[in-house]
Design an enzyme around this catalytic site. Structure first.
Site, PDB file in Angstrom:
ATOM      1  N   SER A   1       0.804  -1.223   0.000  1.00 39.52           N
ATOM      2  CA  SER A   1       0.000   0.000   0.000  1.00 39.52           C
ATOM      3  C   SER A   1       0.838   1.274   0.000  1.00 39.52           C
ATOM      4  O   SER A   1       0.364   2.322  -0.443  1.00 39.52           O
ATOM      5  CB  SER A   1      -0.934   0.007   1.212  1.00 39.52           C
ATOM      6  OG  SER A   1      -0.197  -0.111   2.426  1.00 39.52           O
TER       7      SER A   1
ATOM      8  N   GLY B   1      -2.232  -4.197   1.156  1.00 37.70           N
ATOM      9  CA  GLY B   1      -2.347  -5.426   1.928  1.00 37.70           C
ATOM     10  C   GLY B   1      -1.401  -6.527   1.508  1.00 37.70           C
ATOM     11  O   GLY B   1      -1.392  -7.607   2.120  1.00 37.70           O
TER      12      GLY B   1
ATOM     13  N   ASN C   1       3.898  -5.471   5.684  1.00 37.17           N
ATOM     14  CA  ASN C   1       2.707  -6.135   6.217  1.00 37.17           C
ATOM     15  C   ASN C   1       3.064  -7.425   6.949  1.00 37.17           C
ATOM     16  O   ASN C   1       2.380  -7.807   7.903  1.00 37.17           O
ATOM     17  CB  ASN C   1       1.704  -6.414   5.096  1.00 37.17           C
ATOM     18  CG  ASN C   1       1.022  -5.146   4.613  1.00 37.17           C
ATOM     19  OD1 ASN C   1       0.607  -4.312   5.406  1.00 37.17           O
ATOM     20  ND2 ASN C   1       0.931  -4.976   3.306  1.00 37.17           N
TER      21      ASN C   1
ATOM     22  N   ASP D   1      -4.250   6.834  10.312  1.00 42.54           N
ATOM     23  CA  ASP D   1      -3.894   5.482  10.748  1.00 42.54           C
ATOM     24  C   ASP D   1      -2.454   5.381  11.230  1.00 42.54           C
ATOM     25  O   ASP D   1      -2.041   4.368  11.794  1.00 42.54           O
ATOM     26  CB  ASP D   1      -4.156   4.453   9.641  1.00 42.54           C
ATOM     27  CG  ASP D   1      -3.332   4.685   8.379  1.00 42.54           C
ATOM     28  OD1 ASP D   1      -2.386   5.498   8.400  1.00 42.54           O
ATOM     29  OD2 ASP D   1      -3.640   4.046   7.354  1.00 42.54           O
TER      30      ASP D   1
ATOM     31  N   HIS E   1       0.105   5.107   6.727  1.00 41.87           N
ATOM     32  CA  HIS E   1       0.169   5.487   5.313  1.00 41.87           C
ATOM     33  C   HIS E   1       0.462   6.971   5.150  1.00 41.87           C
ATOM     34  O   HIS E   1      -0.226   7.809   5.738  1.00 41.87           O
ATOM     35  CB  HIS E   1      -1.134   5.105   4.611  1.00 41.87           C
ATOM     36  CG  HIS E   1      -1.382   3.627   4.615  1.00 41.87           C
ATOM     37  ND1 HIS E   1      -2.221   3.027   5.518  1.00 41.87           N
ATOM     38  CD2 HIS E   1      -0.856   2.645   3.851  1.00 41.87           C
ATOM     39  CE1 HIS E   1      -2.222   1.715   5.301  1.00 41.87           C
ATOM     40  NE2 HIS E   1      -1.410   1.460   4.293  1.00 41.87           N
TER      41      HIS E   1
END
Length: 205
Positions: free
Chosen positions: A30, A67, A95, A178, A181
């Site tokens: 991402s 993801g 991730n 978040d 990002h």
């Protein structure tokens, strides 16, 4: 007949020009995909803008997938390699770290991606982008994870970006709510970090 010859000559020239254009593949998760920002603001697009402004004959392909894990990258890489890739920036593993996947497994998957890429094109230049994780799972895990990238770079003779989120990771004003990002401003800094390494590789290609 004369016009047909002119047309064929024109098409041949276009084909030759297209063949001269080299491809830079950004293969990641991402962060590369630019989750939460417009595609034109994601750092791969900013790199393309830089390339275009310098008149360099490279096309950037953004193959970021939100993801994506290193295992997912292994499953996806052959599809991405259906076109000729001259330079690949490999940005995967983040991730895995957030999910606490065992470090040896992540390293093995990234190595398999590298192996598949070089088997497809032994002349491909690969830049591996280092990633770090917060010490939520313990400092030992975080340090072992961080070491994956310099080890892979050394073992495979790859160019290393020590930490792709340098100056961005952990900075509240450069990340979305978040905390993971990057914002548009964050992507601008990532583009600078990547360009500082990529520019040197372009000189040698």
């Amino acid at each position: 007949m004369k016009y047909l010859l002119i047309l064929f000559s024109f098409l041949a020239a276009l084909t030759a020009e297209a063949q001269q254009t080299k491809t830079i593949l950004f293969f990641g998760d991402s962060i590369t995909a630019g989750l939460g920002v417009d595609s034109e603001q994601a750092f791969p697009a900013l790199i393309q803008n830089k390339i275009d402004s310098l008149g360099l004959d490279y096309q950037v392909v953004n193959a970021g997938l939100s993801g994506e894990t290193s295992a997912g990258g292994v499953r996806r890489i052959n599809w991405v390699l259906q076109r000729k890739i001259d330079i690949m920036i490999l940005e995967l593993g983040g991730n895995d770290g957030l999910r606490g996947i065992p470090v040896p497994s992540t390293k093995e998957n990234l190595q398999e991606i590298i192996n598949k890429a070089l088997a497809n094109n032994p002349e491909m230049e690969i830049i591996i982008a280092g990633m770090q994780v917060p010490p939520n799972l313990g400092s030992d895990y975080a340090e072992e994870f961080r070491s994956i990238y310099p080890k892979l770079a050394e073992e495979n003779g790859l160019t290393l970006i020590p930490f792709i989120l340098e100056g961005v990771g952990g900075e509240e004003d450069l990340n979305q709510p978040d905390g993971i990002h990057p914002t548009e401003e964050g992507h601008k800094l990532i583009a600078e970090v990547v360009w500082n390494i990529l520019a040197g590789v372009l000189v040698g290609v």
